[in-house]
Design a protein around this motif. Structure first.
Motif, PDB file in Angstrom:
ATOM      1  N   ARG A   1      20.086  -8.592  -8.600  1.00  0.00           N
ATOM      2  CA  ARG A   1      19.980  -8.827  -7.151  1.00  0.00           C
ATOM      3  C   ARG A   1      20.299  -7.563  -6.371  1.00  0.00           C
ATOM      4  N   GLN A   2      21.348  -6.844  -6.797  1.00  0.00           N
ATOM      5  CA  GLN A   2      21.704  -5.613  -6.101  1.00  0.00           C
ATOM      6  C   GLN A   2      20.597  -4.569  -6.233  1.00  0.00           C
ATOM      7  N   ARG A   3      19.992  -4.493  -7.438  1.00  0.00           N
ATOM      8  CA  ARG A   3      18.883  -3.556  -7.601  1.00  0.00           C
ATOM      9  C   ARG A   3      17.712  -3.929  -6.700  1.00  0.00           C
ATOM     10  N   TRP A   4      17.454  -5.248  -6.560  1.00  0.00           N
ATOM     11  CA  TRP A   4      16.383  -5.697  -5.684  1.00  0.00           C
ATOM     12  C   TRP A   4      16.693  -5.353  -4.236  1.00  0.00           C
ATOM     13  N   LEU A   5      17.945  -5.601  -3.798  1.00  0.00           N
ATOM     14  CA  LEU A   5      18.325  -5.272  -2.426  1.00  0.00           C
ATOM     15  C   LEU A   5      18.205  -3.772  -2.169  1.00  0.00           C
ATOM     16  N   THR A   6      18.628  -2.974  -3.153  1.00  0.00           N
ATOM     17  CA  THR A   6      18.516  -1.520  -3.006  1.00  0.00           C
ATOM     18  C   THR A   6      17.066  -1.100  -2.911  1.00  0.00           C
ATOM     19  N   ALA A   7      16.221  -1.697  -3.766  1.00  0.00           N
ATOM     20  CA  ALA A   7      14.794  -1.361  -3.725  1.00  0.00           C
ATOM     21  C   ALA A   7      14.173  -1.774  -2.397  1.00  0.00           C
ATOM     22  N   MET A   8      14.572  -2.956  -1.871  1.00  0.00           N
ATOM     23  CA  MET A   8      14.040  -3.400  -0.587  1.00  0.00           C
ATOM     24  C   MET A   8      14.485  -2.474   0.534  1.00  0.00           C
ATOM     25  N   GLN A   9      15.742  -2.040   0.503  1.00  0.00           N
ATOM     26  CA  GLN A   9      16.231  -1.116   1.526  1.00  0.00           C
ATOM     27  C   GLN A   9      15.491   0.219   1.448  1.00  0.00           C
ATOM     28  N   GLN A  10      15.273   0.685   0.209  1.00  0.00           N
ATOM     29  CA  GLN A  10      14.520   1.923   0.060  1.00  0.00           C
ATOM     30  C   GLN A  10      13.090   1.758   0.550  1.00  0.00           C
ATOM     31  N   ALA A  11      12.486   0.585   0.294  1.00  0.00           N
ATOM     32  CA  ALA A  11      11.130   0.337   0.761  1.00  0.00           C
ATOM     33  C   ALA A  11      11.080   0.291   2.284  1.00  0.00           C
ATOM     34  N   ARG A  12      12.099  -0.359   2.905  1.00  0.00           N
ATOM     35  CA  ARG A  12      12.139  -0.396   4.373  1.00  0.00           C
ATOM     36  C   ARG A  12      12.260   1.006   4.942  1.00  0.00           C
ATOM     37  N   THR A  13      13.145   1.801   4.344  1.00  0.00           N
ATOM     38  CA  THR A  13      13.331   3.175   4.815  1.00  0.00           C
ATOM     39  C   THR A  13      12.050   3.987   4.675  1.00  0.00           C
ATOM     40  N   ALA A  14      11.377   3.826   3.519  1.00  0.00           N
ATOM     41  CA  ALA A  14      10.132   4.563   3.307  1.00  0.00           C
ATOM     42  C   ALA A  14       9.047   4.098   4.280  1.00  0.00           C
TER      43      ALA A  14
END
Length: 400
Positions: free
Chosen positions: A322-335
């Motif tokens: 879940r944390q990896r997914w949240l991190t990936a989503m945050q990175q996707a939002r930032t990108a």
């Protein structure tokens, strides 16, 4: 008394049994072969309790060790060993209680073992202290002088599950009274008394006891946390000739029938999560099922702890996912935001450059000599062009 010469390892183990401060038990599995060899020679005995054995010297073993030490006492190294024993204590006291010998050779290790034996045999350890060492057979040898008594080996407390010899049916635990027990009528009272004892001991441990669903063949279910453990009763049987199948008295009896053996067995439900673990306890020639109830509880506790650890590991893995997914989503939002801003910036710069170019063009057009016939049309074109430049210019709009 056997005078057969013992090898160095056997002598060392015999010295530890006779003079060591820590007993040798089945926990020292690497010494089992040596212990059995000494026992076969009558030099040690092994006693068993709670499924564990411990070694003790016999009188023959003590005499054999005394005879061996006496015959080897004149060796030139003996006085040096005695002096090194006293020197070892001094060195330990001067070195804050720890002596480190880096990767000694096998001969050096054997010599240090003799020195440590001399320290204990001559009672050179200061009062209120004890010696410990690691690296007996490999690695660095570390000798430590520690305050306090030597630590004893942790042995599980002896636990019993008392089963009453007689119990009126009305005093049975409700789960034991309602349990389905596939046993002969003669064994039913005993089986229910065993279940009665199991229920009370389980509740004393804050476990939950109950009866299984009607479709289950189990007799009792013990629940610990999120884990449930169905227990099933079985009764053994044996075959005997069945004379009822013979029509005539002279006829050979070939039919056979089964009769209950009155030997009870309790088993835990087999699961692949605990494959390889013991799951059956029952009557044998050397013990009764009642004697094995503590072992049954230990196995249930072990399985519950294993299930809990497995569940915790699964939850940790899910949380990490879940944390990896949240991190990936945050990175996707930032990108995504960065890409959106870059596109907006490029569009604004392009519009500003176009507006600036249009105004420069209008200034150049106004400075150009225009004929009277074209003056009106040129002025209208410049007015529209400047208005268009104002519309597309992002700066007056305070862009963000």
């Amino acid at each position: 008394m056997s005078r057969t010469k013992l090898n160095e390892r056997q002598l060392d183990v015999l010295r530890r049994i006779c003079h060591g401060q820590t007993p040798i038990t089945s926990d020292d599995s690497g010494l089992a072969t040596t212990i059995y060899a000494l026992r076969n020679r009558g030099l040690v005995t092994t006693t068993r309790a709670d499924g564990r054995w411990s070694a003790a010297p016999t009188e023959a073993g003590r005499q054999h060790l005394a005879h061996t030490d006496a015959t080897t006492a004149p060796r030139p190294s003996a006085p040096s060993t005695a002096s090194e024993a006293a020197e070892l204590i001094t060195r330990l006291q001067q070195a804050s209680g720890t002596l480190h010998i880096a990767n000694p050779t096998p001969d050096e290790r054997a010599h240090w073992r003799r020195v440590l034996h001399a320290v204990r045999a001559d009672h050179l350890v200061p009062d209120g202290h004890h010696l410990q060492h690691t690296g007996r057979d490999k690695g660095d040898l570390i000798i430590t002088l520690r305050p306090g008594p030597p630590p004893g080996r942790s042995t599980p407390p002896s636990e019993t599950v008392p089963v009453p010899d007689d119990l009126p049916p009305e005093t049975l635990h409700p789960a034991a009274a309602a349990a389905h027990i596939p046993a002969c009528p003669d064994c039913q009272p005993r089986a229910r008394r065993i279940l009665h004892a199991l229920c009370h001991r389980a509740e004393a441990k804050n476990y939950i006891v109950g009866n299984p669903e009607a479709s289950s063949a189990a007799s009792l279910v013990i629940t610990i946390g999120d884990s449930s453990f169905p227990l099933s009763f079985h009764e053994g049987s044996y075959e005997v000739p069945d004379p009822s199948g013979a029509k005539y008295a002279w006829q050979r009896v070939t039919a056979r029938t089964t009769r209950p053996s009155h030997e009870l067995e309790l088993s835990l439900e087999h699961t692949y999560a605990h494959r390889g673990r013991r799951s059956h306890w029952g009557d044998r020639q050397r013990w009764r099922l009642e004697d094995k109830l503590p072992a049954l509880f230990r196995e249930i506790a072990h399985r519950a702890y294993t299930d809990y650890e497995r569940q915790q590991a699964l939850q940790r893995k899910e949380e990490e996912t879940r944390q990896r997914w949240l991190t990936a989503m945050q990175q996707a939002r930032t990108a995504f935001l960065e890409d959106h801003r870059l596109k907006a910036l490029h569009a604004q710069v392009q519009a500003w450059q176009e507006a600036t170019a249009i105004r420069a063009y209008c200034d150049a057009l106004e400075g150009h000599h225009v004929t009277p016939d074209a003056a009106e049309a040129t002025t209208a074109w410049i007015t529209w062009a400047r208005a268009y430049a104002d519309r597309i210019d992002p700066i007056p709009q305070n862009p963000g």
